[in-house]
Scaffold this motif. Structure first.
Motif, PDB file in Angstrom:
ATOM      1  N   ASN A 139       0.820  -1.212   0.000  1.00  0.00           N
ATOM      2  CA  ASN A 139       0.000   0.000   0.000  1.00  0.00           C
ATOM      3  C   ASN A 139       0.854   1.262   0.000  1.00  0.00           C
ATOM      4  O   ASN A 139       0.573   2.216   0.739  1.00  0.00           O
ATOM      5  N   MET A 140       1.916   1.288  -0.806  1.00  0.00           N
ATOM      6  CA  MET A 140       2.804   2.442  -0.810  1.00  0.00           C
ATOM      7  C   MET A 140       2.118   3.620  -1.510  1.00  0.00           C
ATOM      8  O   MET A 140       1.682   3.522  -2.656  1.00  0.00           O
ATOM      9  N   VAL A 141       1.981   4.711  -0.762  1.00  0.00           N
ATOM     10  CA  VAL A 141       1.420   5.935  -1.326  1.00  0.00           C
ATOM     11  C   VAL A 141       2.331   7.088  -0.930  1.00  0.00           C
ATOM     12  O   VAL A 141       2.493   7.353   0.270  1.00  0.00           O
ATOM     13  N   ASP A 142       2.933   7.702  -1.919  1.00  0.00           N
ATOM     14  CA  ASP A 142       3.762   8.874  -1.660  1.00  0.00           C
ATOM     15  C   ASP A 142       4.821   8.583  -0.605  1.00  0.00           C
ATOM     16  O   ASP A 142       5.045   9.371   0.311  1.00  0.00           O
ATOM     17  N   GLY A 143       5.447   7.403  -0.680  1.00  0.00           N
ATOM     18  CA  GLY A 143       6.527   7.075   0.226  1.00  0.00           C
ATOM     19  C   GLY A 143       6.105   6.490   1.554  1.00  0.00           C
ATOM     20  O   GLY A 143       6.938   6.149   2.385  1.00  0.00           O
ATOM     21  N   HIS A 144       4.804   6.392   1.787  1.00  0.00           N
ATOM     22  CA  HIS A 144       4.341   5.806   3.043  1.00  0.00           C
ATOM     23  C   HIS A 144       3.556   4.529   2.779  1.00  0.00           C
ATOM     24  O   HIS A 144       2.844   4.424   1.781  1.00  0.00           O
ATOM     25  N   SER A 145       3.664   3.585   3.703  1.00  0.00           N
ATOM     26  CA  SER A 145       2.820   2.395   3.657  1.00  0.00           C
ATOM     27  C   SER A 145       1.572   2.694   4.485  1.00  0.00           C
ATOM     28  O   SER A 145       1.649   2.850   5.699  1.00  0.00           O
ATOM     29  N   ILE A 146       0.446   2.830   3.819  1.00  0.00           N
ATOM     30  CA  ILE A 146      -0.756   3.240   4.545  1.00  0.00           C
ATOM     31  C   ILE A 146      -1.719   2.061   4.696  1.00  0.00           C
ATOM     32  O   ILE A 146      -1.515   1.010   4.101  1.00  0.00           O
ATOM     33  N   ALA A 147      -2.744   2.270   5.521  1.00  0.00           N
ATOM     34  CA  ALA A 147      -3.751   1.219   5.697  1.00  0.00           C
ATOM     35  C   ALA A 147      -4.902   1.474   4.736  1.00  0.00           C
ATOM     36  O   ALA A 147      -5.381   2.600   4.627  1.00  0.00           O
ATOM     37  N   ILE A 148      -5.320   0.439   4.020  1.00  0.00           N
ATOM     38  CA  ILE A 148      -6.518   0.536   3.184  1.00  0.00           C
ATOM     39  C   ILE A 148      -7.529  -0.462   3.749  1.00  0.00           C
ATOM     40  O   ILE A 148      -7.262  -1.664   3.836  1.00  0.00           O
ATOM     41  N   ASN A 149      -8.672   0.086   4.184  1.00  0.00           N
ATOM     42  CA  ASN A 149      -9.684  -0.757   4.804  1.00  0.00           C
ATOM     43  C   ASN A 149     -10.876  -0.904   3.876  1.00  0.00           C
ATOM     44  O   ASN A 149     -11.266   0.037   3.195  1.00  0.00           O
ATOM     45  N   VAL A 150     -11.451  -2.091   3.906  1.00  0.00           N
ATOM     46  CA  VAL A 150     -12.683  -2.317   3.162  1.00  0.00           C
ATOM     47  C   VAL A 150     -13.760  -2.671   4.170  1.00  0.00           C
ATOM     48  O   VAL A 150     -13.560  -3.537   5.018  1.00  0.00           O
ATOM     49  N   ASN A 151     -14.870  -1.960   4.073  1.00  0.00           N
ATOM     50  CA  ASN A 151     -15.981  -2.271   4.952  1.00  0.00           C
ATOM     51  C   ASN A 151     -17.126  -2.816   4.100  1.00  0.00           C
ATOM     52  O   ASN A 151     -17.496  -2.219   3.094  1.00  0.00           O
ATOM     53  N   GLY A 152     -17.666  -3.972   4.517  1.00  0.00           N
ATOM     54  CA  GLY A 152     -18.820  -4.522   3.830  1.00  0.00           C
ATOM     55  C   GLY A 152     -20.056  -4.297   4.671  1.00  0.00           C
ATOM     56  O   GLY A 152     -20.029  -4.517   5.887  1.00  0.00           O
ATOM     57  N   ALA A 153     -21.096  -3.789   4.067  1.00  0.00           N
ATOM     58  CA  ALA A 153     -22.357  -3.617   4.766  1.00  0.00           C
ATOM     59  C   ALA A 153     -23.438  -3.918   3.755  1.00  0.00           C
ATOM     60  O   ALA A 153     -23.260  -3.688   2.566  1.00  0.00           O
ATOM     61  N   ARG A 154     -24.554  -4.441   4.236  1.00  0.00           N
ATOM     62  CA  ARG A 154     -25.619  -4.728   3.286  1.00  0.00           C
ATOM     63  C   ARG A 154     -26.094  -3.437   2.655  1.00  0.00           C
ATOM     64  O   ARG A 154     -26.641  -2.599   3.371  1.00  0.00           O
ATOM     65  N   TYR A 155     -25.939  -3.126   1.405  1.00  0.00           N
ATOM     66  CA  TYR A 155     -25.359  -3.906   0.335  1.00  0.00           C
ATOM     67  C   TYR A 155     -24.376  -3.012  -0.397  1.00  0.00           C
ATOM     68  O   TYR A 155     -24.578  -2.665  -1.552  1.00  0.00           O
ATOM     69  N   ALA A 156     -23.336  -2.591   0.286  1.00  0.00           N
ATOM     70  CA  ALA A 156     -22.370  -1.696  -0.355  1.00  0.00           C
ATOM     71  C   ALA A 156     -20.972  -1.925   0.210  1.00  0.00           C
ATOM     72  O   ALA A 156     -20.799  -2.356   1.340  1.00  0.00           O
TER      73      ALA A 156
END
Lengths: 445, 563
Positions: free
Chosen positions: A134-151
């Motif tokens: 997840n390298m963005v602009d020199g940083h390793s960032i957190a990318i989270n995915v949230n699942g909820a009915r229905y999106a």
């Protein structure tokens, strides 16, 4: 039984030749079939997809040989060994051949061992943690995915900070933005049932498992690395699909992976504009509400033509401001809309079940946290939805904050903290009201 | 006493029909402890459920004709449709259907007068109608919509009362299945004639034995899982609710610990049928009898070690590899069966009866299901196609291309024994043609849409998949039509089919060495089995079959048939 062996099996040389020809044809046929692989599988958009497709190719070759061998022998049998008209005799009394039986036990066993080894190698290669993710602009960032009915909701916890020193979180809704060569490592969580995050073009899939919200849920991980697809123009889009039955809207729980050509395009076209928008939101509450409302999963259940929302699980929001004033006796349109968002169970629209998630400043699910200011902006936006709005739009800046104050007891900073003087006091004020409203919100629940 | 009227005016049949003493139809609507009556009760009930479940499948395909939601009123209504379709087909069609053939045929093949526990046998059957009512009522209350797999928390915190009824119905069906299976095990071990050692037992009995052992061992786990689910739903426990310390994967583990072996409960008896039909109709002994019998046991055993391949996308990654290996291993005993069947017909004198056509159809379709099964076992590829139409295709190839084709083969093969009349072979061939073509074009393209990106259990899909889905739906309607042909054939043949006689196929197993239908006690004297149940082609077997023909030809059954 004494003449058991008198009849040897009638495997004629001709049949052997035919079988051999069949095998040869099958191998050639399978190679020809391989040219169809791109037709039966989506584009190879990740490094993983290439090795998975190689495995598919191997499986097709072995499966094809088995298929043609057995269908071929069946075909030969039904032609060569059919009882001729008038022939009422029995076939040869042939009970078996231990050597042949050993052969057709050992060879399939060896084949599956081979397949297991190949699969194991590809699996370990694909699931090995990458060094820099997840390298963005020199940083390793957190990318989270949230699942909820229905999106699906994707959030980027960036290494950028606003003027208050708060970490900026980009919410890109149902879109995952990435670029060629980025080692994507998603942390997945669900706020209701099990979902499954599937990107067919990347050949990756992972279930989202409900966990104890008090312990931070039960996060799962998904890794892939986008690669260049020849002939594609960038940014390229690939669908995200929910693969685990999650209820009424399971089929339309979709999203999009947007792959940029390289990191600089990613930064220029997605990341920096997103940061800029967060740091410089529109001051007008209606415009701001239009932006804010799209950060939540409202579109997964409601219709709203203006924003191309099409879901039907919940009541339509088209023209909501025309009806809002008459829904609950004694409640103004502003109060009704605000209540319906933060305390959605308070009024159930006839014909619909109460399924809406809880939103507010204190909810556990990070994706559903909503400050009084965000509520103010969203109510202002929804108040413009209709021909003869029941809302007092002339005085939106006071009517809506008053409604929020009346119903929930929160003060709203209608400048969104952009007014220098208010900047400091807004969070402080929030904290104050937080404690004093606990009792009140209990009353309203 | 209860002889039934045979059609009048059928000239030339008059004399023969005197011999046809069948139970009155009303016998089938009453409590009976006769395994032959119970067998037919199971069979007719299961077939009615097959028609109901099939009609639901037609609705599913109608909905999928277009990419939008247009036939069903909501996604939830669609979800409950396929939930009940799956539940009916598994619990109310396939499993009871094999109980039907097991009940009718196994005691006869063993030369026994009835099952070991006749009363228990009847009780197991009569649990099915109330269970079916409960499951189907659930469909009209607030339907179960979590699929037949009913994963929590969708099936606990997010579903209506129909889900509770679904679980109660499945519970009852599980009890019925356990009781039936205990009965089979005891019968097979204890009621063989002294001459019939376990290595001379017909292979259908081997298959039913293996099936019953699986059912007795696995079904209690289903009962356990359903009990926990019911408690979560009605008693406020939190076995599957993470917020209360529960675990959603607990359900998946227990459920699949039953439901994967249950796949073999659904297909092993069909494999037993195949061994019978292929051998009889190609006039040749089963190739490698012992290995065919033992591979049933091998499948039963390995079948208990593979359950978590259903959880490849939810299981902890490091646990996935062992289950991939066990899943691949199960291809070996299945392969032994395939090759042994090919060895059976190879060099024989194949009679293309309808039963044989469906048996050959089974071979040619089941191999595709087997290949896609190995592909699904290959973990990295499974990750892509898990929970897609590829999986839907795979399990219909083994459960329809396998089990249902075997049911049809068994129907055409044993119908003469059950009713005393032959089925119409011409209609049988037409039925086969429509079923085979309809099946192939319904389920084969599903592989492709699955790989291209269509998940299972969706009512809406992207427009690019519409041509595929229209091909699938059209073929499904052809397939649905094909079952009307067999219904017509069964009814017509029941009344007007040619008289079958004791042993129309000249088969060596014991069920054919008595009148059709057999008298209430099955055999007049204790039957003497031929030394080898599949010893075709010897002079001894020809002499044995001629003696049987002579004993039963034209003569009225020695004991007053019927019931």
């Amino acid at each position: 039984m004494e003449n058991t062996r008198s009849n040897t099996p009638s495997i004629s040389p001709a049949a052997v030749v035919v079988t051999a020809v069949f095998l040869l044809v099958s191998v050639i046929g399978i190679n020809w079939f391989a040219t169809f692989v791109p037709v039966v599988l989506p584009e190879q958009a990740s490094a993983e997809s290439k090795s998975v497709d190689e495995l598919f190719y191997i499986l097709m070759i072995i499966g094809g040989v088995v298929f043609f061998l057995i269908q071929g022998m069946l075909l030969i049998s039904v032609i060569a060994f059919r009882a001729r008209p008038g022939d009422h005799s029995d076939g040869p009394t042939y009970h078996g051949n231990p050597l042949l039986e050993i052969v057709w036990t050992i060879i399939p066993a060896m084949v599956v061992v081979f397949l297991a080894v190949v699969s194991y190698n590809i699996w370990t290669q694909n699931s090995e943690p990458k060094a820099s993710v997840n390298m963005v602009d020199g940083h390793s960032i957190a990318i989270n995915v949230n699942g909820a009915r229905y999106a699906w909701t994707h959030t980027y916890v960036t290494e950028r900070f606003d003027s208050d020193g708060n970490q900026i979180i980009i919410n890109s809704g149902a879109e995952l933005h990435t670029y060629i060569g980025q080692n994507v490592d998603l942390t997945l969580g669900t706020q209701d049932v099990i979902h499954s995050y599937w990107v067919p073009a990347m050949r990756v899939k992972q279930d989202l498992l409900p966990g104890d919200p008090a312990k931070g849920g039960r996060p799962t991980e998904l890794r892939f690395t986008p690669v260049r697809v020849e002939g594609r123009s960038y940014p390229a889009e690939y669908p995200i699909v929910c693969a685990e039955l999650c209820g009424d809207g399971h089929g339309r729980m979709r999203g999009t992976v947007i792959v940029y050509e390289d990191e600089s395009q990613f930064l220029a076209e997605f990341f920096e504009p997103a940061i800029h928008a967060i740091l410089n939101p529109p001051a007008d509450p209606v415009l701001r509400g239009e932006m804010e409302v799209q950060n939540y999963i409202c579109n997964s259940c409601h219709i709203l033509d203006r924003l191309d929302w099409t879901a039907t699980t919940g009541p339509s929001l088209n023209g909501i401001a025309d009806r809002a004033g008459e829904r609950v006796p004694g409640q103004s349109a502003e109060e009704y809309i605000a209540t319906s968002i933060w305390n959605s169970g308070a009024f159930r629209v006839p014909g619909y079940d109460q399924q809406m998630a809880a939103f507010g400043p204190d909810v556990v699910e990070a994706a559903n946290v909503m400050s009084p200011e965000q509520l103010y902006a969203i109510v202002a936006f929804l108040c413009t939805e209709g021909e003869s709005s029941d809302c007092d739009m002339e005085n939106a800046g006071t009517a809506i904050p008053n409604a929020i104050q009346t119903v929930f007891g929160y003060d709203v900073d209608i400048t969104f903290g952009m007014d220098g003087g208010e900047d400091e006091s807004a969070p402080a004020g929030e904290q104050e009201t937080d404690t004093e409203t606990d009792g009140e919100s209990d009353d309203s629940a | 006493m209860a002889t039934i009227a045979v059609p009048l005016g059928a000239q030339g049949e008059q004399q023969e029909t005197e011999a046809l003493r069948r139970p009155a139809l009303s016998e089938y609507l009453r409590w009976s402890v006769d395994h032959k009556i119970i067998g037919v009760q199971y069979g007719v009930a299961a077939f009615i459920f097959f028609i109901i479940g099939g009609a639901m499948a037609m609705l599913i395909r109608l909905e999928l004709w277009t990419p939008d939601l247009d036939v069903m009123i909501s996604g939830a209504a669609y979800n409950s449709l396929f939930t009940i379709h799956g539940t009916i087909m598994i619990f109310l069609f396939i499993i009871p259907m094999w109980a039907a053939f097991g009940n009718f045929v196994v005691p006869l093949q063993l030369g026994a007068k009835d099952m070991a526990f006749p009363w228990l046998n009847a009780f197991a059957f009569w649990l099915i109608p109330p269970a079916a009512v409960v499951v189907l009522l659930g469909y009209f209350v607030s339907p179960a919509e979590a699929g037949w797999t009913s994963y929590p928390p969708l099936s606990t915190l997010f579903s209506g009362d129909g889900q509770t009824l679904w679980a109660l119905g499945a519970h009852l069906l599980g009890i019925s299945s356990i009781m039936g299976s205990i009965n089979f095990i005891v019968t097979i071990f204890n009621m063989r004639p002294p001459e019939m050692t376990i290595w001379r037992m017909p292979l259908l009995c081997w298959a039913v034995l293996a099936t019953s052992i699986i059912a007795v061992m696995a079904t209690p786990f289903l009962a356990g899982a359903l009990t926990l689910l019911l408690l979560d739903r009605v008693a406020g426990t939190t076995f599957f609710d993470a917020a209360g310390g529960g675990d959603v994967l607990l359900w998946q583990n227990i459920f699949w610990f039953y439901s994967h072996p249950a796949v073999y409960i659904m297909v092993l008896p069909g494999m037993g049928v195949l061994s019978e039909v292929l051998s009889v109709h190609s006039r040749k002994p089963v190739f490698g009898y012992r290995m065919v019998g033992l591979s049933s046991m091998g499948i039963a055993f390995v079948g208990f070690t593979v359950w978590a391949h259903h959880m490849f996308t939810s299981l902890q990654p490091e646990l996935r590899i062992p289950f991939m290996i066990t899943t691949m291993i199960i291809a070996v005993p299945t392969g032994i069966k395939m090759f042994s069947w090919l060895g059976t017909i190879w060099g024989g004198k194949i009679r293309f009866t309808s039963a044989m056509l469906f048996a050959i159809g089974f071979l040619s379709l089941f191999v595709i299901g087997g290949i896609s099964g190995v592909m699904l076992a290959a973990l990295p590829f499974d990750i892509h196609v898990h929970d897609t139409y590829f999986v839907v295709s795979h399990f219909h190839f083994v459960l329809f291309g396998g089990s249902v084709f075997a049911v049809y083969a068994a129907l055409y093969h044993w119908f003469p024994k059950v009713t005393g009349r032959m089925m119409n072979e011409r209609l049988g061939r037409i039925h086969f043609l429509f079923t085979y073509i309809g099946f192939l074009f319904t389920f084969f393209p599903m592989h492709v849409v699955g790989m291209l990106g269509m998940p299972r259990r969706v009512a809406v899909y992207v427009e690019a998949f519409q041509p595929w889905n229209q091909l699938i739906s059209f073929s499904a309607f052809v397939l649905g039509f094909s079952s009307l042909i067999v219904i017509y054939n069964v009814i017509k043949s029941y009344y007007h089919g040619p008289i079958a006689g004791a042993n129309p196929w000249r088969a060596l197993t014991l069920e054919w060495q008595t009148t059709s239908p057999p008298p209430a006690t099955n055999f007049v004297d204790d039957p003497i089995p031929f030394e080898d149940p599949y010893g075709y082609g010897t002079e001894a077997s020809a002499a044995y079959l001629d003696a049987v023909d002579e004993a039963f030809s034209g003569a009225a059954p020695a004991e007053g048939g019927g019931h």
